[in-house]
Design a protein around this motif. Structure first.
Motif, PDB file in Angstrom:
ATOM      1  N   LEU A 172       0.946  -1.293   0.013  1.00 52.23           N
ATOM      2  CA  LEU A 172       0.042  -0.021   0.132  1.00 52.23           C
ATOM      3  C   LEU A 172       0.785   1.434   0.028  1.00 52.23           C
ATOM      4  N   GLY A 173       0.747   2.102  -1.107  1.00 49.41           N
ATOM      5  CA  GLY A 173       1.771   3.056  -1.280  1.00 49.41           C
ATOM      6  C   GLY A 173       3.197   2.547  -1.759  1.00 49.41           C
ATOM      7  N   SER A 174       4.116   3.535  -1.311  1.00 46.50           N
ATOM      8  CA  SER A 174       5.814   3.364  -1.908  1.00 46.50           C
ATOM      9  C   SER A 174       6.424   3.559  -0.654  1.00 46.50           C
ATOM     10  N   GLY A 175       6.128   3.947   0.383  1.00 45.31           N
ATOM     11  CA  GLY A 175       7.245   4.147   1.348  1.00 45.31           C
ATOM     12  C   GLY A 175       6.746   4.052   2.824  1.00 45.31           C
ATOM     13  N   PRO A 176       6.754   2.831   3.417  1.00 48.63           N
ATOM     14  CA  PRO A 176       7.442   1.737   3.103  1.00 48.63           C
ATOM     15  C   PRO A 176       6.245   0.765   2.170  1.00 48.63           C
ATOM     16  N   GLU A 177       6.680  -0.234   1.567  1.00 49.39           N
ATOM     17  CA  GLU A 177       5.668  -0.955   0.655  1.00 49.39           C
ATOM     18  C   GLU A 177       4.927  -1.963   1.519  1.00 49.39           C
ATOM     19  N   GLN A 178       5.163  -2.269   2.794  1.00 42.42           N
ATOM     20  CA  GLN A 178       4.620  -3.212   3.605  1.00 42.42           C
ATOM     21  C   GLN A 178       3.979  -2.367   4.963  1.00 42.42           C
ATOM     22  N   PRO A 179       2.712  -2.131   4.922  1.00 40.15           N
ATOM     23  CA  PRO A 179       2.109  -1.391   6.155  1.00 40.15           C
ATOM     24  C   PRO A 179       2.100  -2.294   7.069  1.00 40.15           C
ATOM     25  N   MET A 180       2.050  -3.565   6.810  1.00 39.86           N
ATOM     26  CA  MET A 180       1.837  -4.665   8.114  1.00 39.86           C
ATOM     27  C   MET A 180       2.774  -4.613   8.982  1.00 39.86           C
ATOM     28  N   THR A 181       4.139  -4.303   8.463  1.00 39.93           N
ATOM     29  CA  THR A 181       5.172  -4.040   9.356  1.00 39.93           C
ATOM     30  C   THR A 181       4.902  -2.851  10.110  1.00 39.93           C
ATOM     31  N   ASP A 182       4.677  -1.792   9.562  1.00 36.39           N
ATOM     32  CA  ASP A 182       4.389  -0.462  10.509  1.00 36.39           C
ATOM     33  C   ASP A 182       3.399  -0.769  11.565  1.00 36.39           C
ATOM     34  N   ALA A 183       1.968  -1.424  10.904  1.00 38.82           N
ATOM     35  CA  ALA A 183       1.039  -1.765  11.600  1.00 38.82           C
ATOM     36  C   ALA A 183       1.394  -2.541  13.206  1.00 38.82           C
ATOM     37  N   LYS A 184       2.115  -3.650  12.732  1.00 38.68           N
ATOM     38  CA  LYS A 184       2.554  -4.425  13.808  1.00 38.68           C
ATOM     39  C   LYS A 184       3.381  -3.697  15.005  1.00 38.68           C
ATOM     40  N   THR A 185       4.335  -2.902  14.283  1.00 38.77           N
ATOM     41  CA  THR A 185       4.929  -2.218  15.151  1.00 38.77           C
ATOM     42  C   THR A 185       4.502  -1.257  16.330  1.00 38.77           C
ATOM     43  N   ALA A 186       3.388  -0.419  15.359  1.00 39.59           N
ATOM     44  CA  ALA A 186       2.630   0.361  16.153  1.00 39.59           C
ATOM     45  C   ALA A 186       1.835  -0.294  17.435  1.00 39.59           C
ATOM     46  N   ALA A 187       1.331  -1.400  17.177  1.00 35.73           N
ATOM     47  CA  ALA A 187       0.526  -2.356  18.181  1.00 35.73           C
ATOM     48  C   ALA A 187       1.325  -2.606  19.237  1.00 35.73           C
ATOM     49  N   LYS A 188       2.854  -3.087  18.887  1.00 36.77           N
ATOM     50  CA  LYS A 188       3.469  -3.276  20.001  1.00 36.77           C
ATOM     51  C   LYS A 188       3.995  -2.002  21.003  1.00 36.77           C
ATOM     52  N   VAL A 189       4.216  -1.015  20.221  1.00 37.26           N
ATOM     53  CA  VAL A 189       4.333   0.127  20.986  1.00 37.26           C
ATOM     54  C   VAL A 189       3.189   0.549  22.013  1.00 37.26           C
ATOM     55  N   PHE A 190       2.070   0.405  21.471  1.00 31.97           N
ATOM     56  CA  PHE A 190       0.827   0.744  22.127  1.00 31.97           C
ATOM     57  C   PHE A 190       0.838  -0.261  23.381  1.00 31.97           C
ATOM     58  N   MET A 191       1.087  -1.613  23.098  1.00 30.21           N
ATOM     59  CA  MET A 191       0.995  -2.280  24.145  1.00 30.21           C
ATOM     60  C   MET A 191       2.057  -2.054  25.217  1.00 30.21           C
ATOM     61  N   ASP A 192       3.300  -1.462  24.829  1.00 30.56           N
ATOM     62  CA  ASP A 192       4.292  -1.209  25.925  1.00 30.56           C
ATOM     63  C   ASP A 192       4.050  -0.133  26.754  1.00 30.56           C
ATOM     64  N   ASN A 193       3.115   0.779  26.162  1.00 29.11           N
ATOM     65  CA  ASN A 193       2.739   1.867  26.991  1.00 29.11           C
ATOM     66  C   ASN A 193       1.385   1.658  28.135  1.00 29.11           C
ATOM     67  N   LEU A 194       0.822   0.654  28.031  1.00 27.98           N
ATOM     68  CA  LEU A 194       0.049   0.134  28.898  1.00 27.98           C
ATOM     69  C   LEU A 194       0.256  -0.090  30.118  1.00 27.98           C
ATOM     70  N   VAL A 195      -0.060  -0.008  31.304  1.00 30.51           N
ATOM     71  CA  VAL A 195       0.503  -0.180  32.699  1.00 30.51           C
ATOM     72  C   VAL A 195       0.174  -1.679  32.941  1.00 30.51           C
ATOM     73  N   SER A 196       0.910  -2.133  33.844  1.00 34.36           N
ATOM     74  CA  SER A 196       1.024  -3.436  34.240  1.00 34.36           C
ATOM     75  C   SER A 196      -0.092  -4.325  34.641  1.00 34.36           C
ATOM     76  N   ASN A 197      -1.180  -3.603  35.189  1.00 37.36           N
ATOM     77  CA  ASN A 197      -2.446  -4.434  35.300  1.00 37.36           C
ATOM     78  C   ASN A 197      -3.255  -4.514  34.045  1.00 37.36           C
ATOM     79  N   ALA A 198      -2.966  -4.156  33.001  1.00 38.26           N
ATOM     80  CA  ALA A 198      -3.804  -4.183  31.711  1.00 38.26           C
ATOM     81  C   ALA A 198      -3.579  -5.557  31.277  1.00 38.26           C
ATOM     82  N   GLN A 199      -4.545  -6.155  30.339  1.00 38.64           N
ATOM     83  CA  GLN A 199      -4.686  -7.265  29.776  1.00 38.64           C
ATOM     84  C   GLN A 199      -4.804  -6.904  28.469  1.00 38.64           C
ATOM     85  N   VAL A 200      -3.930  -7.607  27.432  1.00 39.12           N
ATOM     86  CA  VAL A 200      -4.072  -7.511  25.979  1.00 39.12           C
ATOM     87  C   VAL A 200      -4.211  -8.905  25.269  1.00 39.12           C
ATOM     88  N   GLY A 201      -5.243  -8.703  24.200  1.00 37.39           N
ATOM     89  CA  GLY A 201      -5.415  -9.777  23.406  1.00 37.39           C
ATOM     90  C   GLY A 201      -5.236  -9.291  22.191  1.00 37.39           C
TER      91      GLY A 201
END
Length: 733
Positions: A570-599
């Motif tokens: 999708l688009g040309s920079g980068p060509e794999q938005p899946m990679t950016d989506a996974k990175t953003a999701a992991k950063v989001f999880m890291d910002n949650l507090v320790s009593n949060a649950q994530v699925g």
């Protein structure tokens, strides 16, 4: 002159009579030619003859009278009938349009070759290269014959002065030119299957588009061979019988047993035809794995440095009885300390997750269970253990329970317990390491000790002399270099207040409770000892004190990620938005507090739960969630409603006191699944107090913004747009 009793032929020497003949008009009727001038004296010759045709110097005259007035007739010969013989190069040949020479031999009554005579040829079967030819000086005239039709051919030759001659030829089916093999395309390994071979002559090539004209060939002996799949260690493929003969329908069969190794079995059949040409045909049968009977769980590597960087890949592989992988059928459910991740088997029959990284030395047991193609658990289970280990010694930390002591002649605290902790560069304690102690003042109870399970070695210091004692502890790393640490203990002969702090247990276990006790005592003339302070702390794995107490209302969050095919490019920079989506999701999880649950839920043409709700109170749990996100790959359509349905199901069964949130990311339009307008998902979310936040990735012309806005607004959430995948992290934050 009286009529002749035979049909004569007048033969003249052309050169001698040319002068007489050339002026004459064509002899079309019986004509009397008189007073024809010749250079010699006139002579009148009268014959009743049988022909009136001039051909190559020969008068051949039919019945009638002619008077030739010439001075000289050089040669007049009356000849009898000629003889015509007919032969063939071979009297039987294949009806494949090959040519055979037909030879006519014309001789006169004396056996002398007759030159220049036209011979006409005809046949009742096949094709002649010409309908006539002239005899050469040897009296020979030839043509060629060929045929696509089978049967007997009668070839006839005609010459004017001879009786017709005939020769018979036979055109037969053949030669073998084509073999057609039929069989199944694939079968289970180590099973038998019928193959059929049909043999045709050359008509199969000449009339390739009209099978009705193909001629079968009976009584042909074919040879069969089979080649096992490349890399097979079994070599069990075979074919019986190894040779067989076609029946009257041109067909023969053999039985193939596929190799025990999955892959391509090569079938070959051949025969050397009547022309000495090797005619062959090949076909392949794919051997596929049988029923699953074994699940292996392996780690690569099994031993991982607990450096907070390295990871281990856990691979589940399902095989049949011959160790052939089960390809893309079913999945493996991995269970690590109650955290479950399910991965489908890929094109190599494997499913994989990552364990780590970790900063803690620990043994992690990973259990695996094979789920069949409909998701049901089977009895195929296995497990493996990953060891996160310490590295070589990097430093020694030296501590003392008392950094000031009295000389031995003064009652009170006149001894200091020295502890040396050997640790690697990541802070892990190392057991069973030899430590040497030395001091610049006083005496040590021991100068050598071995670190215990907590990586500690101890000795005690006392002294009769006042001053500063520098105690050194040293050990060797794996390369033989010395590593040391020091502490300074002051030895006094005057009154002072001693403060001694004890920690139990030592070292501290992650997640455990420790007791810290401080004892203050008077030395010298100061007497009395009392408990000054007593504290109890609860630590999480990161060392924070009771973090959940300060974290507030717990959150149950499900990340719903689009893994449709468009997420690859999708688009040309980068060509794999899946990679950016996974990175953003992991950063989001890291910002949650320790009593949060994530699925984690991902969807394409259908939806799946990549990992259930996982409490973020430990680095191991966070690692599991990261691994589930990393294991998502893009392909297929877009079933948004199904993804929300799985998220709803997970949150409905979550904690009763937690706030329930879904974060949906998609780059397209819902074009698959049973709830394409998401009405059912919205209703269930509202009934269970679930808030849905939606993110549209890419240009509005490619995504269904009205649907995403509706989902968010009707559940109390918010819609966000990320024009490019590089902006996702900001949206998640």
């Amino acid at each position: 002159m009286p009529p002749l009793a035979i049909m004569p032929v007048l033969r003249f020497d052309p050169a001698a009579v040319a002068e007489c003949i050339s002026p004459l008009p064509p002899l079309e009727h019986t004509t009397l030619y008189e007073n024809h001038n010749c250079s010699t004296s006139s002579t009148k010759v009268l014959y009743q003859i049988a022909t009136h045709h001039y051909d190559n110097g020969v008068f051949e005259m039919k019945w009638g009278r002619v008077i030739i007035i010439c001075a000289i007739v050089l040669s007049i010969q009356i000849a009898s009938a000629d003889t015509l013989n007919l032969t063939a190069g071979t009297y039987e040949t294949f009806a494949d349009n090959r040519t055979v020479q037909i030879t006519a031999n014309l001789t006169d009554s004396t056996g002398y070759p007759v030159n220049g005579t036209r011979v006409n040829f005809t046949t009742d079967l096949g094709n002649l290269s010409a309908s006539y030819n002239y005899t050469n000086a040897s009296g020979i005239a030839t043509v060629n014959i060929s045929s696509w039709d089978i049967g007997n051919a009668t070839i006839t030759a005609e010459a004017p002065t001879a009786t017709n001659a005939t020769v018979n030829m036979t055109f037969v089916v053949g030669p073998v030119s084509k073999i057609v093999l039929t069989s199944i395309l694939e079968g289970t390994v180590n099973t038998t299957h019928l193959i059929t071979a049909t043999v045709y002559d050359k008509t199969a090539w000449e009339f390739a588009n009209d099978e009705n004209k193909w001629r079968i060939m009976p009584d042909v002996k074919l040879n069969f061979t089979i080649t096992p799949p490349p890399g097979s260690t079994y070599n069990s493929a075979n074919i019986t019988p190894p040779s067989n003969t076609t029946n009257k329908s041109g067909i023969t069969t053999a039985i193939v047993r596929l190799d025990k190794c999955a892959g391509t079995n090569g079938i070959n059949v051949n025969v050397t035809n009547e022309d000495g040409v090797d005619v062959h045909e090949s076909k392949t049968i794919i051997g596929v794995a049988g029923a699953p009977v074994n699940l292996s769980i392996t780690a690569n590597p099994y031993n991982v440095s607990a450096n907070g960087i390295d990871t281990s890949q856990i691979t589940g592989k399902v095989t049949d009885v011959f160790l052939n992988p089960i390809i893309s059928t079913g999945s493996v459910r991995f269970n690590t300390s109650g955290n479950i991740i399910t991965k489908p088997l890929d094109g190599t029959g494997e499913a994989a997750i990552s364990i780590g990284p970790s900063i803690f030395t620990v043994n992690v047991t990973v259990n695996g269970t094979y789920l069949d193609e409909v998701g049901n658990s089977t009895n195929l289970t296995n497990e493996t253990v990953v060891v996160f280990y310490t590295e070589e010694p990097a430093r020694i930390v030296v501590t003392a329970d008392a950094t000031r002591i009295s000389t031995t002649d003064i009652p009170g605290v006149n001894e200091s317990a020295i502890t040396a902790a050997v640790i690697d560069r990541w802070g892990h304690v190392l057991s069973n390491r030899s430590v040497n102690f030395s001091t610049t003042l006083g005496d040590l109870s021991s100068t050598t000790a071995i670190t215990d399970a907590n990586g500690q070695a101890t000795t005690t210091l006392h002294s009769d002399i006042t001053g500063d004692a520098t105690v050194t502890a040293s050990t060797l790393n794996d390369s033989g270099y010395e590593i040391n640490g020091t502490i300074v203990i002051r030895i006094m002969n005057e009154s002072f207040v001693s403060v001694i702090t004890n920690i139990e247990p030592d070292p501290v276990e992650p997640g455990g409770i420790i007791n810290v006790t401080t004892v203050i005592s008077g030395q010298g003339n100061i007497t009395g000892t009392r408990l000054a302070a007593h504290a109890m702390l609860a630590l999480d794995r990161s060392g924070s004190m009771d973090p959940d107490y300060y974290a507030g209302t717990p959150l149950d969050v499900v990340l719903v990620l689009d893994r449709s095919g468009s997420m690859k490019f999708l688009g040309s920079g980068p060509e794999q938005p899946m990679t950016d989506a996974k990175t953003a999701a992991k950063v989001f999880m890291d910002n949650l507090v320790s009593n949060a649950q994530v699925g984690v839920v991902s969807f394409s043409s259908s939806s799946r739960i990549d990992t259930g709700l996982t409490l973020l109170h430990s680095s191991d749990n966070k690692t599991l969630v990261r691994g589930a996100i990393d294991g998502i790959y893009a392909s297929g359509s877009t079933a948004i409603g199904d993804g929300l349905a799985d998220a709803n199901s997970m949150l409905v069964n979550g904690r009763g006191d937690a706030r329930k949130i879904t974060v949906l990311l998609t780059d397209g339009v819902c074009n698959a699944g049973s709830d394409r307008d998401c009405s059912n998902a919205i209703a269930i979310a509202n009934a269970n107090h679930i808030t849905i936040y939606t993110i549209g990735l890419g240009s509005a012309e490619y995504i269904d913004e009205p649907l995403l806005q509706r989902i968010a607004s009707e559940t109390g959430g918010t819609y966000y747009n990320a024009p490019s995948s590089s902006e996702l992290r900001a949206v998640y934050n």
